[in-house]
Design a protein around this motif. Structure first.
Motif, PDB file in Angstrom:
ATOM      1  N   THR A  17       0.819  -1.208   0.000  1.00 25.87           N
ATOM      2  CA  THR A  17       0.000   0.000   0.000  1.00 25.87           C
ATOM      3  C   THR A  17       0.857   1.264   0.000  1.00 25.87           C
ATOM      4  OG1 THR A  17      -0.173  -0.186   2.407  1.00 25.87           O
ATOM      5  CG2 THR A  17      -1.973  -1.096   1.109  1.00 25.87           C
ATOM      6  N   PHE A  18       0.556   2.143  -0.961  1.00 29.41           N
ATOM      7  CA  PHE A  18       1.240   3.422  -1.107  1.00 29.41           C
ATOM      8  C   PHE A  18       0.282   4.509  -0.626  1.00 29.41           C
ATOM      9  CE2 PHE A  18       3.686   0.632  -3.622  1.00 29.41           C
ATOM     10  CZ  PHE A  18       4.909   1.216  -3.925  1.00 29.41           C
ATOM     11  N   SER A  19       0.567   5.096   0.522  1.00 30.74           N
ATOM     12  CA  SER A  19      -0.336   6.063   1.140  1.00 30.74           C
ATOM     13  C   SER A  19      -0.014   7.486   0.729  1.00 30.74           C
ATOM     14  CB  SER A  19      -0.246   5.947   2.674  1.00 30.74           C
ATOM     15  OG  SER A  19      -0.873   7.051   3.291  1.00 30.74           O
ATOM     16  N   ILE A  20      -1.040   8.186   0.210  1.00 33.59           N
ATOM     17  CA  ILE A  20      -0.927   9.621  -0.030  1.00 33.59           C
ATOM     18  C   ILE A  20      -2.147  10.276   0.636  1.00 33.59           C
ATOM     19  CG2 ILE A  20      -1.947   9.359  -2.352  1.00 33.59           C
ATOM     20  CD1 ILE A  20      -0.292  11.947  -3.081  1.00 33.59           C
ATOM     21  N   GLY A  21      -1.884  11.019   1.696  1.00 35.72           N
ATOM     22  CA  GLY A  21      -2.970  11.624   2.451  1.00 35.72           C
ATOM     23  C   GLY A  21      -3.739  10.628   3.280  1.00 35.72           C
ATOM     24  N   SER A  22      -3.203   9.430   3.484  1.00 40.70           N
ATOM     25  CA  SER A  22      -3.887   8.380   4.251  1.00 40.70           C
ATOM     26  C   SER A  22      -3.102   7.989   5.492  1.00 40.70           C
ATOM     27  CB  SER A  22      -4.130   7.148   3.357  1.00 40.70           C
ATOM     28  OG  SER A  22      -4.873   7.512   2.220  1.00 40.70           O
ATOM     29  N   GLY A  23      -2.266   8.906   5.968  1.00 39.93           N
ATOM     30  CA  GLY A  23      -1.518   8.650   7.192  1.00 39.93           C
ATOM     31  C   GLY A  23      -0.410   7.634   7.010  1.00 39.93           C
ATOM     32  N   SER A  24       0.063   7.112   8.126  1.00 44.07           N
ATOM     33  CA  SER A  24       1.189   6.172   8.115  1.00 44.07           C
ATOM     34  C   SER A  24       0.735   4.726   8.211  1.00 44.07           C
ATOM     35  CB  SER A  24       2.140   6.494   9.277  1.00 44.07           C
ATOM     36  OG  SER A  24       1.432   6.433  10.515  1.00 44.07           O
ATOM     37  N   GLY A  25      -0.513   4.479   7.852  1.00 43.11           N
ATOM     38  CA  GLY A  25      -1.028   3.110   7.948  1.00 43.11           C
ATOM     39  C   GLY A  25      -0.644   2.219   6.790  1.00 43.11           C
ATOM     40  N   GLY A  26       0.033   2.779   5.773  1.00 39.50           N
ATOM     41  CA  GLY A  26       0.430   1.972   4.626  1.00 39.50           C
ATOM     42  C   GLY A  26       1.864   1.494   4.723  1.00 39.50           C
ATOM     43  N   ASP A  27       2.347   0.939   3.630  1.00 38.95           N
ATOM     44  CA  ASP A  27       3.719   0.416   3.585  1.00 38.95           C
ATOM     45  C   ASP A  27       4.704   1.434   3.010  1.00 38.95           C
ATOM     46  OD1 ASP A  27       2.886  -2.265   4.412  1.00 38.95           O
ATOM     47  OD2 ASP A  27       1.926  -2.355   2.439  1.00 38.95           O
ATOM     48  N   VAL A  28       4.194   2.326   2.148  1.00 44.92           N
ATOM     49  CA  VAL A  28       5.024   3.342   1.495  1.00 44.92           C
ATOM     50  C   VAL A  28       4.298   4.684   1.620  1.00 44.92           C
ATOM     51  CG1 VAL A  28       6.189   4.041  -0.638  1.00 44.92           C
ATOM     52  CG2 VAL A  28       5.802   1.605  -0.172  1.00 44.92           C
ATOM     53  N   THR A  29       5.014   5.719   2.002  1.00 43.71           N
ATOM     54  CA  THR A  29       4.431   7.061   2.079  1.00 43.71           C
ATOM     55  C   THR A  29       4.809   7.840   0.829  1.00 43.71           C
ATOM     56  OG1 THR A  29       4.512   7.064   4.491  1.00 43.71           O
ATOM     57  CG2 THR A  29       4.325   9.206   3.403  1.00 43.71           C
ATOM     58  N   PHE A  30       3.786   8.393   0.156  1.00 46.38           N
ATOM     59  CA  PHE A  30       3.954   9.015  -1.150  1.00 46.38           C
ATOM     60  C   PHE A  30       3.571  10.490  -1.089  1.00 46.38           C
ATOM     61  CE2 PHE A  30       1.454   9.503  -5.363  1.00 46.38           C
ATOM     62  CZ  PHE A  30       2.509  10.134  -5.992  1.00 46.38           C
ATOM     63  N   LEU A  31       4.419  11.353  -1.666  1.00 42.81           N
ATOM     64  CA  LEU A  31       4.101  12.767  -1.854  1.00 42.81           C
ATOM     65  C   LEU A  31       4.674  13.243  -3.187  1.00 42.81           C
ATOM     66  CD1 LEU A  31       4.675  14.644   1.551  1.00 42.81           C
ATOM     67  CD2 LEU A  31       2.496  14.219   0.395  1.00 42.81           C
ATOM     68  N   PHE A  32       4.112  14.322  -3.696  1.00 42.76           N
ATOM     69  CA  PHE A  32       4.630  14.929  -4.920  1.00 42.76           C
ATOM     70  C   PHE A  32       5.895  15.718  -4.600  1.00 42.76           C
ATOM     71  CE2 PHE A  32       0.669  13.577  -6.426  1.00 42.76           C
ATOM     72  CZ  PHE A  32       0.574  13.774  -7.796  1.00 42.76           C
ATOM     73  N   SER A  33       6.893  15.596  -5.470  1.00 37.21           N
ATOM     74  CA  SER A  33       8.165  16.297  -5.265  1.00 37.21           C
ATOM     75  C   SER A  33       7.967  17.797  -5.108  1.00 37.21           C
ATOM     76  CB  SER A  33       9.125  16.033  -6.433  1.00 37.21           C
ATOM     77  OG  SER A  33       9.571  14.703  -6.425  1.00 37.21           O
ATOM     78  N   GLU A  34       7.077  18.382  -5.940  1.00 40.22           N
ATOM     79  CA  GLU A  34       6.850  19.830  -5.885  1.00 40.22           C
ATOM     80  C   GLU A  34       6.319  20.261  -4.532  1.00 40.22           C
ATOM     81  OE1 GLU A  34       5.397  18.562 -10.073  1.00 40.22           O
ATOM     82  OE2 GLU A  34       5.874  17.640  -8.144  1.00 40.22           O
ATOM     83  N   ASP A  35       5.456  19.440  -3.940  1.00 42.11           N
ATOM     84  CA  ASP A  35       4.899  19.771  -2.627  1.00 42.11           C
ATOM     85  C   ASP A  35       5.967  19.674  -1.537  1.00 42.11           C
ATOM     86  OD1 ASP A  35       2.454  20.091  -3.861  1.00 42.11           O
ATOM     87  OD2 ASP A  35       1.734  18.085  -3.354  1.00 42.11           O
ATOM     88  N   ILE A  36       6.782  18.645  -1.606  1.00 38.52           N
ATOM     89  CA  ILE A  36       7.848  18.457  -0.609  1.00 38.52           C
ATOM     90  C   ILE A  36       8.825  19.619  -0.631  1.00 38.52           C
ATOM     91  CG2 ILE A  36       9.803  17.005   0.065  1.00 38.52           C
ATOM     92  CD1 ILE A  36       8.266  14.625  -1.169  1.00 38.52           C
TER      93      ILE A  36
END
Length: 283
Positions: free
Chosen positions: A186-205
């Motif tokens: 599971t790749f989480s974006i905006g779903s907290g740390s309940g997944g296996d991978v945390t995903f964000l857009f480079s521009e936002d970071i």
């Protein structure tokens, strides 16, 4: 690093493989960022980011810039309107070094790709292109009924052959519970740390987005620096315009000059050639 052969039969090394991601499920939290060009991909690799996602059209550039990073190629809806387009795009991306494929299309599409033993990632929760079906851009799964529908969708994706799923704007508690029961990475974006991978857009970071989404977080302020650079560019061009207008530019130290004796000799020879030319004209 793992030694692998790519889909295009080229020897390569990867930081993660599909098998590694599956084995890591429920253990170390990994990262994923977007890379829409080689520069972003190179930065992500230099920062030690675990996985990258890019569009199929950018796959070669991203792979060249991040040769050892696990990269997922996104088969975007508008770019691949038919099943045949999806298959052609998938084959091209895998040949260029993609490690996995991403699609928001139907379970039938996921099954078609998975039946070819291609690693496929689906998408659940808020799926932006289909947001009209849930009333707009909003979190999905905040009620018990919606959370149960999500669980059913996870099971359907498993059955279709997906190995992973992007989970967008789902309550963390819901993802945590489902993640205990699903084999999908599971790749989480905006779903907290309940997944296996945390995903964000480079521009936002990096702080480049003017109005970032609520779930994003800026660890840098590149936008401020970009605005400063733009201000400096305009100021420099304005100063050049003014200097030329008032006659102060070109300055002596950026201009080429002759030694005095060479200039005197040139003037003397130039005067003689002009006189000679006048005499010939008169003849």
């Amino acid at each position: 690093m793992r030694n692998i052969f790519t889909f295009g039969h080229r020897a390569a090394q990867r930081n993660w493989t599909v098998a590694d991601l599956r084995a890591n499920k429920g253990k170390q939290q990994l990262t994923e960022v977007t890379a829409m060009n080689g520069e972003q991909a190179a930065r992500a690799a230099a920062a030690g980011i675990d996985t990258i996602i890019t569009r199929v059209q950018r796959m070669k550039e991203v792979r060249d810039a991040a040769p050892n990073t696990f990269v997922t190629a996104a088969l975007m809806l508008v770019d691949h309107p038919t099943e045949s387009d999806v298959l052609e795009g998938a084959m091209r991306a895998m040949d260029q070094g993609a490690d996995a494929l991403y699609t928001t299309r139907s379970l039938d599409t996921i099954k078609m790709l998975a039946d070819l033993d291609l690693p496929v990632m689906g998408h659940v929760g808020l799926v932006p292109p289909y947001s009209t079906w849930i009333g707009g851009l909003r979190a999905y799964g905040a009620t018990a009924d919606e959370a149960l529908k999500l669980a059913d969708r996870f099971r359907a994706m498993e059955k279709a052959g997906a190995f992973a799923v992007e989970v967008e704007l789902v309550p963390q508690q819901v993802l945590e519970e489902i993640n205990k029961q699903t084999s999908l990475v599971t790749f989480s974006i905006g779903s907290g740390s309940g997944g296996d991978v945390t995903f964000l857009f480079s521009e936002d970071i990096c702080g480049e987005t003017e109005n970032p989404p609520r779930h994003a977080y800026a660890y840098g302020d590149v936008r401020r620096l970009q605005e400063q650079v733009e201000h400096e560019r305009i100021a420099a061009l304005t100063a050049f315009q003014a200097a030329v207008r008032d006659g102060s530019f070109p300055y002596k130290d950026v201009s080429v000059s002759m030694k005095p004796h060479e200039l005197e000799a040139f003037r003397d020879k130039l005067g003689k050639s002009v006189r000679l030319g006048t005499e010939r004209k008169g003849y």
